[in-house]
Design an enzyme around this catalytic site. Sequence first.
Site, PDB file in Angstrom:
ATOM      1  N   HIS A  28       0.854  -1.198   0.000  1.00 31.20           N
ATOM      2  CA  HIS A  28       0.000   0.000   0.000  1.00 31.20           C
ATOM      3  C   HIS A  28       0.887   1.243   0.000  1.00 31.20           C
ATOM      4  O   HIS A  28       2.112   1.159  -0.064  1.00 31.20           O
ATOM      5  CB  HIS A  28      -1.000  -0.035   1.152  1.00 31.20           C
ATOM      6  N   HIS A  31       4.068   1.485   2.300  1.00 29.60           N
ATOM      7  CA  HIS A  31       5.278   0.758   1.893  1.00 29.60           C
ATOM      8  C   HIS A  31       5.989   1.499   0.760  1.00 29.60           C
ATOM      9  O   HIS A  31       7.213   1.647   0.753  1.00 29.60           O
ATOM     10  CB  HIS A  31       4.927  -0.655   1.416  1.00 29.60           C
ATOM     11  N   CYS A 137       2.347  -9.878  19.988  1.00 26.55           N
ATOM     12  CA  CYS A 137       1.508  -9.407  18.874  1.00 26.55           C
ATOM     13  C   CYS A 137       2.027 -10.026  17.583  1.00 26.55           C
ATOM     14  O   CYS A 137       3.174  -9.787  17.202  1.00 26.55           O
ATOM     15  CB  CYS A 137       1.523  -7.884  18.767  1.00 26.55           C
ATOM     16  N   CYS A 140       2.950  -7.398  14.826  1.00 29.74           N
ATOM     17  CA  CYS A 140       4.297  -6.831  14.975  1.00 29.74           C
ATOM     18  C   CYS A 140       5.364  -7.918  14.974  1.00 29.74           C
ATOM     19  O   CYS A 140       6.537  -7.614  14.851  1.00 29.74           O
ATOM     20  CB  CYS A 140       4.445  -6.076  16.296  1.00 29.74           C
ATOM     21  N   CYS A 155      -2.711  -4.458  21.203  1.00 26.78           N
ATOM     22  CA  CYS A 155      -1.438  -3.938  20.689  1.00 26.78           C
ATOM     23  C   CYS A 155      -1.630  -2.464  20.357  1.00 26.78           C
ATOM     24  O   CYS A 155      -2.595  -2.109  19.677  1.00 26.78           O
ATOM     25  CB  CYS A 155      -1.023  -4.707  19.439  1.00 26.78           C
ATOM     26  N   HIS A 158      -1.507  -2.242  16.322  1.00 23.11           N
ATOM     27  CA  HIS A 158      -2.536  -2.930  15.522  1.00 23.11           C
ATOM     28  C   HIS A 158      -3.936  -2.847  16.121  1.00 23.11           C
ATOM     29  O   HIS A 158      -4.901  -3.216  15.471  1.00 23.11           O
ATOM     30  CB  HIS A 158      -2.135  -4.395  15.302  1.00 23.11           C
ATOM     31  N   LYS A 306      -2.636   4.961  11.479  1.00 18.47           N
ATOM     32  CA  LYS A 306      -1.658   4.496  10.501  1.00 18.47           C
ATOM     33  C   LYS A 306      -2.390   3.748   9.392  1.00 18.47           C
ATOM     34  O   LYS A 306      -3.186   2.844   9.672  1.00 18.47           O
ATOM     35  CB  LYS A 306      -0.689   3.550  11.215  1.00 18.47           C
ATOM     36  N   LYS A 309      -3.309  -2.368   5.742  1.00 15.21           N
ATOM     37  CA  LYS A 309      -4.245  -3.329   5.148  1.00 15.21           C
ATOM     38  C   LYS A 309      -5.108  -3.967   6.231  1.00 15.21           C
ATOM     39  O   LYS A 309      -6.277  -4.214   6.015  1.00 15.21           O
ATOM     40  CB  LYS A 309      -3.474  -4.407   4.388  1.00 15.21           C
TER      41      LYS A 309
HETATM   42  N1  MSP Z   1       9.151  -7.105   7.823  1.00 15.92           N
HETATM   43  C1  MSP Z   1       9.291  -6.021   8.739  1.00 15.92           C
HETATM   44  C2  MSP Z   1      10.537  -5.226   8.439  1.00 15.92           C
HETATM   45  C3  MSP Z   1      11.802  -5.995   8.504  1.00 15.92           C
HETATM   46  S1  MSP Z   1      13.181  -5.040   8.106  1.00 15.92           S
HETATM   47  C4  MSP Z   1      14.496  -5.992   8.483  1.00 15.92           C
HETATM   48  C5  MSP Z   1       8.068  -5.111   8.632  1.00 15.92           C
HETATM   49  N2  MSP Z   1       7.370  -5.207   7.505  1.00 15.92           N
HETATM   50  S2  MSP Z   1       6.034  -4.382   7.185  1.00 15.92           S
HETATM   51  O1  MSP Z   1       5.656  -4.771   5.856  1.00 15.92           O
HETATM   52  O2  MSP Z   1       5.080  -4.564   8.218  1.00 15.92           O
HETATM   53  O3  MSP Z   1       6.422  -2.878   7.242  1.00 15.92           O
HETATM   54  C6  MSP Z   1       7.457  -2.438   6.437  1.00 15.92           C
HETATM   55  C7  MSP Z   1       7.601  -0.943   6.504  1.00 15.92           C
HETATM   56  O4  MSP Z   1       6.413  -0.312   6.028  1.00 15.92           O
HETATM   57  C8  MSP Z   1       7.838  -0.410   7.906  1.00 15.92           C
HETATM   58  O5  MSP Z   1       8.934   0.491   7.839  1.00 15.92           O
HETATM   59  C9  MSP Z   1       6.581   0.337   8.221  1.00 15.92           C
HETATM   60  O6  MSP Z   1       6.824   1.455   9.012  1.00 15.92           O
HETATM   61  C10 MSP Z   1       6.155   0.763   6.838  1.00 15.92           C
HETATM   62  N3  MSP Z   1       4.754   1.138   6.832  1.00 15.92           N
HETATM   63  C11 MSP Z   1       3.665   0.339   6.943  1.00 15.92           C
HETATM   64  N4  MSP Z   1       2.553   1.131   6.999  1.00 15.92           N
HETATM   65  C12 MSP Z   1       2.933   2.443   6.925  1.00 15.92           C
HETATM   66  C13 MSP Z   1       2.261   3.654   6.825  1.00 15.92           C
HETATM   67  N5  MSP Z   1       0.951   3.742   6.897  1.00 15.92           N
HETATM   68  N6  MSP Z   1       2.997   4.776   6.608  1.00 15.92           N
HETATM   69  C14 MSP Z   1       4.373   4.733   6.415  1.00 15.92           C
HETATM   70  N7  MSP Z   1       5.031   3.600   6.516  1.00 15.92           N
HETATM   71  C15 MSP Z   1       4.368   2.479   6.963  1.00 15.92           C
HETATM   72  O7  MSP Z   1       7.826  -4.353   9.540  1.00 15.92           O
END
Ligand code: MSP
Length: 528
Positions: A28, A31, A137, A140, A155, A158, A306, A309
């Site tokens: 989304h 990411h 969680c 997380c 959490c 979440h 935040k 999904k």
């Molecule tokens: N797999 C772990 C990261 C491991 S790194 C060695 C993880 N994955 S995640 O898919 O949940 O999140 C990846 C990144 O996306 C994180 O940096 C998280 O902050 C970012 N984001 C997820 N949702 C977000 C927003 N709504 N806004 C900005 N970034 C966010 O955590």
Amino acid sequence: MAATGTTASGESAFYVTTPIYYVNDAPHLGHAYTTVAGDVLTRWHRQRGEKVWYLTGTDEHGQKIMRTAEANGVSPQEWCDKLVEDAWKPLWEHLQIANDDFIRTTEPRHTDRVQEFVQDLYDKGEIYKGGYEGPYCVGCEEYKSPGDLLEGDLCPIHKRPVEWLKEENYFFRLSAYGPRLLEFYERNPDFVQPASARNEVVQFVKQGLQDLSISRSTFDWGVPIPWDPKHVIYVWIDALLNYATAVGYGSDQAKFDATWPANVHLVGKDILRFHAIIWPAMLMANGLPLPGRVFANGWLMVGGEKMSKSNLTGISPRDLTSHFGVDAYRYYFLRAIPFGQDGSFSWEDFSARYTSELANDFGNLASRVAAMIGKYFDGVLPEATDAGPAEQAIADGLAAAAAQADTMIGDNLDFAGGIGAIFDFVKQVNGYLSDQAPWKVAKDDSPEGQARLATILYTAAESLRAIAVLLHPIMPATSAKLWASLGAEPHLGALADQRVADVATWGKLPAGAQVVKGEILFPRLENA
Ligand code: MSP
């Protein structure tokens, strides 16, 4: 190799990483935000002429992925393969992300090295067997402190109930690293950025660290602990190591030496502690040099929460690129939200900036200048023989904008500030044209009048030459169109080969260049 505790040296590549994303779902906006930021940063450094390595990838182990796969009736590996190939990689291509590698944590080049790393810590006495119970969680993939939970069992990220886990695990002696970490932060004040993130980390470590459970035995979707394969390695230990395994740790020493350590780890603020505490402690334990910087970006928010999904608020980047185009998308989030702070996405704000900054200020400037050179000089860039103070002010404005953008984007990761500096220059050129009114000067067909007209249009075209170079890391396709419309390539070479250091050298675009009015850079938006 440098001793533990040093930061990135100047000889190795400028190495930047994104978090590796969980593939439980499709990407989304949140990411894509970090991945685009890393792409702009690394393209900027390539344009400085540096050797660069940009890494992204996917985090494929752990309970969250396993449960998602089960719920969809496929094996975890099948699930990951499908999501990676159908959703994640194609999105990065679509957004013009120029990553040098894409690592998946299920690849043997990663899993084999993870086992070796953990075995090494075990052999060094950094890992011991113990028991743990506490609230966990799965979203997380992290044990929580009871004090952090909302309403007793939710959490804080979440907003879902945690699960109570009791396990016999292997533990990493993280608690022993507190003093060394604090000393490291002290000696490297820029290690964690922005300052608010640094304060959070320092405060947390000062409170005292607990040893970290690094194995799980209640499920098997992970990398087995080499000396006790009933356990799998905790997904975060596995995941963090991607930054090392992807650049040849334990397999390709030459590549590793030329790349390691990372100059910048880009992370979201929710995964800051993993990167700024656990990760450096793991590296200290193994004796590897530490990264240069961990930069925590804020969250994209929807309705005060935040975007995610799991909250059903995740917006697909393609929903926006289909309307605004890829380059405007890359531009918008970095321009609108100071990097490091949270920001709300709004369709109205995006539309407003698209129209005023991209279509009116920038797009119109490019098309007006090309049209006038077409009309008055048959598309052949004339010579500037009459330059005076007004032209000098433009050359000075460019020098200031280029220097500011270079420091802000390239050094400080202040994307909003750097893009703002470039667009202030765009505005300055628009102001110059309004003041000089070449459409009026054109009516004067004396030699003086024609020399003035030529000088004005040369100045505007030369400014656009520099704007194309400065915006290239941010909007590569648009800059390429502009470069083509200015007829720059036959004289100056490829856009990607232009250097930030001499972008402000005035007079690079030679008279005689064939200027054509190319396609409109930012077409009027359809009503959404
Ligand atoms: N797999 C772990 C990261 C491991 S790194 C060695 C993880 N994955 S995640 O898919 O949940 O999140 C990846 C990144 O996306 C994180 O940096 C998280 O902050 C970012 N984001 C997820 N949702 C977000 C927003 N709504 N806004 C900005 N970034 C966010 O955590």
